[in-house]
Write an enzyme that holds these catalytic residues in place. Structure first.
Site, mmCIF file in Angstrom:
data_model
loop_
_atom_site.group_PDB
_atom_site.id
_atom_site.type_symbol
_atom_site.label_atom_id
_atom_site.label_comp_id
_atom_site.label_asym_id
_atom_site.label_seq_id
_atom_site.Cartn_x
_atom_site.Cartn_y
_atom_site.Cartn_z
ATOM 1 N N LYS A 55 0.805 -1.225 0.000
ATOM 2 C CA LYS A 55 0.000 0.000 0.000
ATOM 3 C C LYS A 55 0.837 1.275 0.000
ATOM 4 O O LYS A 55 0.378 2.331 -0.473
ATOM 5 C CB LYS A 55 -0.931 0.011 1.206
ATOM 6 C CG LYS A 55 -2.085 -0.978 1.129
ATOM 7 C CD LYS A 55 -3.127 -0.528 0.140
ATOM 8 C CE LYS A 55 -4.383 -1.381 0.219
ATOM 9 N NZ LYS A 55 -5.438 -0.904 -0.699
ATOM 10 N N SER A 66 0.938 -9.837 -1.130
ATOM 11 C CA SER A 66 0.631 -8.407 -1.017
ATOM 12 C C SER A 66 0.869 -7.822 0.364
ATOM 13 O O SER A 66 1.068 -6.616 0.501
ATOM 14 C CB SER A 66 -0.829 -8.157 -1.431
ATOM 15 O OG SER A 66 -1.704 -8.906 -0.620
#
Length: 400
Positions: free
Chosen positions: A49, A300
């Site tokens: 992110k 991720s």
């Protein structure tokens, strides 16, 4: 507009913000393909992110930076925005529901953000963030449906192709779609022959459903241990990009996600959160035609809640046949447990728990039920133990 030049620009801007996450080869995770990992769980803040929020904040005007940024998240996006803003000298406010875990609240503060706790759930926090944006002129940093954010995430795709130009397929987790939109756009722009596959949790199939139905839909509810991709509705930008650039999307179950988390811990000494492990789960459980291919699974994030990690590991052990149980009906007489234990030990199994029960509808008045928990190698091993017990005259009621 999103362009490959914009993604390249993002990669230059992010050089001093993000950490290099070199591709890692694996052994023993999959049998049919050569599997590699792109470990964004090792990124600063523990997830990808930081890339999207870092690029978004870098593209703000001096006036916008002066006013500050605002975001809403109970997880990785909050920490990414907080750190990216702090590195750019920009004030940040993160709206969180007051039910958010204390660990995530404190982590967000440590990265330099001001935390605004909002009574209620995520939607209440989101609405409050929009109110503050209008009242005070903050720039809202969307977690996925923003072209600068998507371009920042797309730098992962550039890195994969630059580091491994002979890759055949890339598997990417999907929540709102910002990550896979950027990665797929970048990869297909550089080499359209590389397959890009997306994965969602079966308990939160928002993009999967939307793509198959041909229009954006909103789920009534989501339920999954992969909380980082538990998104009810994909974005407009991301939906369009996924339709155009992603080759296929598959779903993985909770047990498959748990098995992938466990496998990464055991085989790679790598901790992934549920959302990060879905790409490995898809490779492990043959969700795509990747036999004989060189495949990269994108991990991720690694911000798993340690309070649920033991439960996830337990489910992963059960899914892989490493933890199993037998229920045996037998005559209640001395030596029975010793005989059963010896047979299991001779087969290489390890008894971990014993539960004895006389109650119930047992054929013999002297009968009882014996429930055994075991450590086993895999399901073939469980079947071998069950067969050995049956061959020795024991009646199996249940095996799992």
């Amino acid at each position: 507009m999103l362009s490959i030049d914009k993604v390249f620009h993002a990669s230059v801007v992010l050089k001093n913000i993000v950490r290099d996450t070199a591709i890692v080869p694996t052994e023993g995770i999959t049998e049919d393909c050569q599997l590699f990992l792109k470990p964004e769980n090792l990124q600063k803040t523990g997830s990808f992110k930081l890339r999207g929020s870092g690029y978004k904040i870098s593209m703000l005007s001096d006036e916008e930076k002066q006013r500050g940024v605002i975001a809403c998240s109970a997880g990785n996006h909050a920490q990414g925005v907080a750190l990216a803003a702090t590195k750019s000298g920009v004030n940040s406010i993160i709206c969180l529901p007051d039910s958010a875990p204390i660990s995530k609240i404190e982590a967000t503060k440590r990265y330099g953000a001001q935390v605004c706790l909002v009574e209620g759930v995520y939607d209440d926090a989101y609405n409050r963030a929009l109110e503050l944006k209008e009242e005070r002129g903050y720039t809202f940093v969307h977690p996925f449906d923003d072209e600068d954010v998507i371009a920042g995430q797309g730098t992962i795709g550039l890195e994969i192709v630059q580091e491994m130009n002979d890759v055949d397929a890339v598997i990417v987790p999907i929540g709102g779609g910002g990550l896979i939109s950027g990665v797929a756009f970048a990869i297909k722009s550089m080499n359209p022959n590389i397959k890009v596959y997306g994965v969602q949790a079966a308990g939160a199939p928002s993009m999967f459903n939307s793509v198959h139905e041909g229009s954006i839909g909103c789920l009534e509810s989501v339920s999954t241990i992969a909380d980082g991709i538990a998104v009810k509705q994909p974005g407009e930008h991301t939906f369009s990009l996924v339709q155009k650039y992603v080759d296929d999307i598959a779903l993985v179950t909770e047990d498959e996600i748990a098995a992938a988390i466990l496998t990464l811990i055991e085989k790679q000494k790598m901790v992934a959160e549920g959302a990060g492990a879905v790409s490995v789960a898809a490779a492990m459980f043959n969700k795509f035609p990747i036999a004989g291919k060189r495949v990269v699974s994108l991990i991720s994030g690694g911000n798993i809640d340690v309070t649920i990690l033991s439960r996830v590991i337990e489910r992963g052990l059960m899914k892989s046949g490493r933890s199993s149980s037998l229920v045996i009906e037998l005559i209640d007489k001395p030596g029975q447990l010793q005989t059963v234990s010896r047979i299991i030990a001779d087969c290489g199994g390890n008894v971990t728990s014993v539960q004895y029960e006389r109650a119930g509808e047992i054929e013999s008045i002297n009968g009882c039920y014996l429930k055994l928990g075991m450590e086993t190698r895999n399901y073939d091993h469980v079947r071998m133990i069950a067969s050995a017990l049956t061959d020795n005259g024991f009646k199996l009621i249940e095996t799992k």
